[in-house]
Design an enzyme around this catalytic site. Structure first.
Site, short mmCIF file in Angstrom:
data_model
loop_
_atom_site.label_atom_id
_atom_site.label_comp_id
_atom_site.label_asym_id
_atom_site.label_seq_id
_atom_site.Cartn_x
_atom_site.Cartn_y
_atom_site.Cartn_z
N LYS A 113 0.84 -1.19 0.00
CA LYS A 113 0.00 0.00 0.00
C LYS A 113 0.88 1.25 0.00
CE LYS A 113 -4.18 -1.76 0.21
NZ LYS A 113 -5.24 -1.45 -0.78
N ASP A 143 -0.21 -0.43 -4.55
CA ASP A 143 -1.62 -0.05 -4.63
C ASP A 143 -1.79 1.32 -3.98
OD1 ASP A 143 -4.35 0.16 -4.70
OD2 ASP A 143 -4.75 -1.50 -3.33
N GLU A 169 -1.38 -0.43 -8.99
CA GLU A 169 -2.83 -0.52 -8.93
C GLU A 169 -3.45 0.83 -8.60
OE1 GLU A 169 -5.96 -2.97 -6.07
OE2 GLU A 169 -4.06 -3.92 -6.66
N ASP A 197 -8.60 -0.81 -10.38
CA ASP A 197 -9.38 -1.47 -9.33
C ASP A 197 -10.68 -0.69 -9.10
OD1 ASP A 197 -10.47 -2.69 -7.11
OD2 ASP A 197 -8.88 -2.13 -5.74
N LYS A 221 -13.06 -7.77 -7.80
CA LYS A 221 -13.48 -8.24 -6.49
C LYS A 221 -14.92 -8.72 -6.60
CE LYS A 221 -10.32 -5.01 -4.23
NZ LYS A 221 -10.14 -3.88 -3.30
#
Length: 342
Positions: A113, A143, A169, A197, A221
């Site tokens: 992250k 991400d 991402e 995403d 997801k």
């Protein structure tokens, strides 16, 4: 979403098998230290309804559609029975990286992250550097959750590229911004692929990313897209490689993610389905965690003792059940989940 010939169960049937839990996290993730979830027991197994509290009912209705698919319909046949997964490193200080990685066991891929509010690019560089130092041969992806603007993303990914990033991402929030970042990096010869995403799961048209040439791959997801079958359809129409990721689910939600990953015709990247390791505890005695860098496909059941141990407060239980009633009414009155293009 549930198949078009699958009826949405009556509200009373959902409520009769509903449990709300609050699970403590090992580290802060997405700004929270406890993850709340509403678990539903259906005729085919368990489903999970856990849209984040700030999500509106229309968006949350997709999550309920996914939970109904899992609990009342079941999943499509798999083409593989083991799914490679990545470790996830939250926006911790660089010195905490080894401890976080240790919880995942052996891994071949790590998602880090970055762009955390209140932190600097130097913090990101140090964190990614610590991961690369600990795992010199692993695939490393970052991400940003849309946390940079276009110039900031280009600068950040230029600085992070020497660590050998597999992809970045959602570096910026908009589809137009993704396309611009991707274009600028290519022009500069910076070898970082772009993954979308939020631009897939929060857009009214999840295929817009592919049509705009805004990404090299998609992160999908199950819950935000309305179920395994709906996600498979989106990936097929987009024509881009896909990475299956979790929405910080319990093992019940991870089971749905594994079903998607197991049913995809191609699975070129390790999936972000190892997030149960970020919890202090799960709702099953046999959690879906990685063994030697992968999770084997199997069903899970919530444990009555753990459901009781981690039961949410009466106030939070009421909040979730009230939300369930609203979202069920919305889903029942709509032929397809709201805000999802056919």
């Amino acid at each position: 979403m549930p198949a078009r010939d699958t009826l949405i169960p009556p509200l009373d049937e959902l409520l009769s098998g509903a449990h709300v839990v609050s699970l403590p996290m090992r580290v802060k993730f997405r700004g929270i230290m406890e993850r709340e979830s509403l678990l539903l027991r259906g005729s085919a197994g368990w489903g999970e309804f856990c849209p984040f509290p700030e999500y509106g009912d229309a968006e949350a209705s997709r999550w309920l559609a996914a939970a109904i698919e899992a609990g009342w319909q079941g999943f499509p046949p798999p083409v593989r029975h083991s799914v490679p997964v990545n470790a996830t490193v939250p926006a911790v200080s660089a010195d905490r990286v080894p401890d976080v990685l240790a919880r995942f066991g052996r891994v071949d891929a790590v998602k880090v992250k970055v762009a955390e509010q209140g932190q600097s690019l130097d913090d990101d560089v140090a964190r990614v550097g610590a991961v690369r130092s600990a795992l010199p041969d692993a695939a490393v992806r970052v991400d940003a959750n849309g946390g940079w603007d276009v110039p900031g993303a280009v600068d950040a990914l230029t600085r992070l590229a020497p660590f050998g990033l597999e992809y970045a991402e959602q570096p910026v929030s908009s589809i137009e911004g993704l396309a611009e970042v991707r274009s600028r990096l290519r022009e500069a010869g910076t070898p970082v692929l772009i993954a979308a995403d939020e631009s897939v799961r929060k857009e009214t048209d999840p295929l817009k990313v592919a049509r705009a040439g805004a990404a090299d791959l998609l992160v999908v997801k199950v819950a935000p897209l309305g179920g395994v079958r709906r996600a498979l359809d989106i990936v097929a129409q987009a024509g881009l490689p896909a990475v299956v990721s979790s929405a910080l689910d319990t093992s019940v939600g991870i089971r749905a993610g594994l079903a998607l990953a197991a049913a995809l015709p191609e699975l070129p990247y390790a999936c972000g389905l190892g997030t149960v390791s970020l919890f202090e505890s799960d709702i099953t005695l046999d959690p879906l965690v990685a063994d030697d860098g992968a999770i084997r496909l199997r069903d899970v059941s919530a444990d009555a003792g753990l459901l009781e141990q981690f039961a949410a407060s009466a106030e939070r239980l009421n909040w979730w059940l009230t939300r369930l009633r609203r979202v069920h009414a919305l889903l029942s009155s709509t032929p397809t989940p709201p805000s999802i293009a056919p």
